[in-house]
Scaffold this motif. Structure first.
Motif, PDB file in Angstrom:
ATOM      1  N   ILE A   6       0.861  -1.173   0.000  1.00  0.00           N
ATOM      2  CA  ILE A   6       0.000   0.000   0.000  1.00  0.00           C
ATOM      3  C   ILE A   6       0.899   1.225   0.000  1.00  0.00           C
ATOM      4  CG2 ILE A   6      -1.724   1.295   1.305  1.00  0.00           C
ATOM      5  CD1 ILE A   6      -2.647  -1.370   2.459  1.00  0.00           C
ATOM      6  N   ARG A   8       1.220   5.101   0.448  1.00  0.00           N
ATOM      7  CA  ARG A   8       0.540   6.270   1.006  1.00  0.00           C
ATOM      8  C   ARG A   8       1.291   7.524   0.601  1.00  0.00           C
ATOM      9  NH1 ARG A   8      -0.820   5.626   7.186  1.00  0.00           N
ATOM     10  NH2 ARG A   8      -1.814   7.598   6.734  1.00  0.00           N
ATOM     11  N   ARG A  10       2.623  11.387   0.898  1.00  0.00           N
ATOM     12  CA  ARG A  10       3.164  12.197   1.991  1.00  0.00           C
ATOM     13  C   ARG A  10       3.058  13.677   1.632  1.00  0.00           C
ATOM     14  NH1 ARG A  10       7.050   9.550   5.649  1.00  0.00           N
ATOM     15  NH2 ARG A  10       7.056   7.344   5.171  1.00  0.00           N
ATOM     16  N   PHE A  16       2.494  11.335   6.643  1.00  0.00           N
ATOM     17  CA  PHE A  16       1.536  10.591   5.829  1.00  0.00           C
ATOM     18  C   PHE A  16       0.233  11.366   5.706  1.00  0.00           C
ATOM     19  CE2 PHE A  16       4.067   6.836   7.164  1.00  0.00           C
ATOM     20  CZ  PHE A  16       4.386   6.381   5.892  1.00  0.00           C
ATOM     21  N   PRO A  18      -3.879  11.300   5.017  1.00  0.00           N
ATOM     22  CA  PRO A  18      -4.893  10.299   5.376  1.00  0.00           C
ATOM     23  C   PRO A  18      -5.323   9.485   4.163  1.00  0.00           C
ATOM     24  CG  PRO A  18      -5.829  12.502   5.387  1.00  0.00           C
ATOM     25  CD  PRO A  18      -4.354  12.659   5.181  1.00  0.00           C
ATOM     26  N   ASN A  19      -5.659   8.224   4.436  1.00  0.00           N
ATOM     27  CA  ASN A  19      -6.178   7.362   3.377  1.00  0.00           C
ATOM     28  C   ASN A  19      -7.554   7.841   2.976  1.00  0.00           C
ATOM     29  OD1 ASN A  19      -3.953   5.733   3.426  1.00  0.00           O
ATOM     30  ND2 ASN A  19      -4.856   4.246   4.815  1.00  0.00           N
ATOM     31  N   GLU A  20      -7.806   7.876   1.714  1.00  0.00           N
ATOM     32  CA  GLU A  20      -9.119   8.300   1.250  1.00  0.00           C
ATOM     33  C   GLU A  20     -10.150   7.196   1.437  1.00  0.00           C
ATOM     34  OE1 GLU A  20      -8.678   9.675  -2.729  1.00  0.00           O
ATOM     35  OE2 GLU A  20      -7.272  11.245  -2.160  1.00  0.00           O
ATOM     36  N   SER A  22     -10.227   5.051   3.995  1.00  0.00           N
ATOM     37  CA  SER A  22     -10.518   4.723   5.393  1.00  0.00           C
ATOM     38  C   SER A  22     -11.644   5.609   5.912  1.00  0.00           C
ATOM     39  CB  SER A  22      -9.274   4.895   6.261  1.00  0.00           C
ATOM     40  OG  SER A  22      -8.908   6.261   6.291  1.00  0.00           O
TER      41      SER A  22
END
Length: 77
Positions: A6, A8, A10, A16, A18-20, A22
């Protein structure tokens, strides 16, 4: 067996993003004590906070201030 990584993204400071995908669920947790606390962000740091337990609430401090003024005025006059 499949393996995958995965990736991610930065930001400019290397943190990092945020995950889109999640889901962000915010819940209010019940407090362990009834005393008020004051949370302040530590300047120059990332995600660091200083937590101070307060003895009195703002309303109690206002009450003691007014009571002190009344007592000082009663002693002077």
């Amino acid at each position: 067996m499949e393996s995958f990584t995965i990736i991610r993204m930065r930001d400019q400071q290397g943190r990092f993003l945020p995950n889109e995908s999640s889901l962000v669920i915010k819940e209010e947790s019940p407090s362990q004590c009834d005393r008020p606390i004051k949370i302040t962000k530590v300047k120059g740091s990332y995600n660091s906070y200083e937590i101070k337990e307060r003895i009195f609430t703002d309303n109690q401090l206002d009450f003691f201030t007014v009571l002190g003024m009344i007592l000082v005025l009663a002693v002077l006059f």
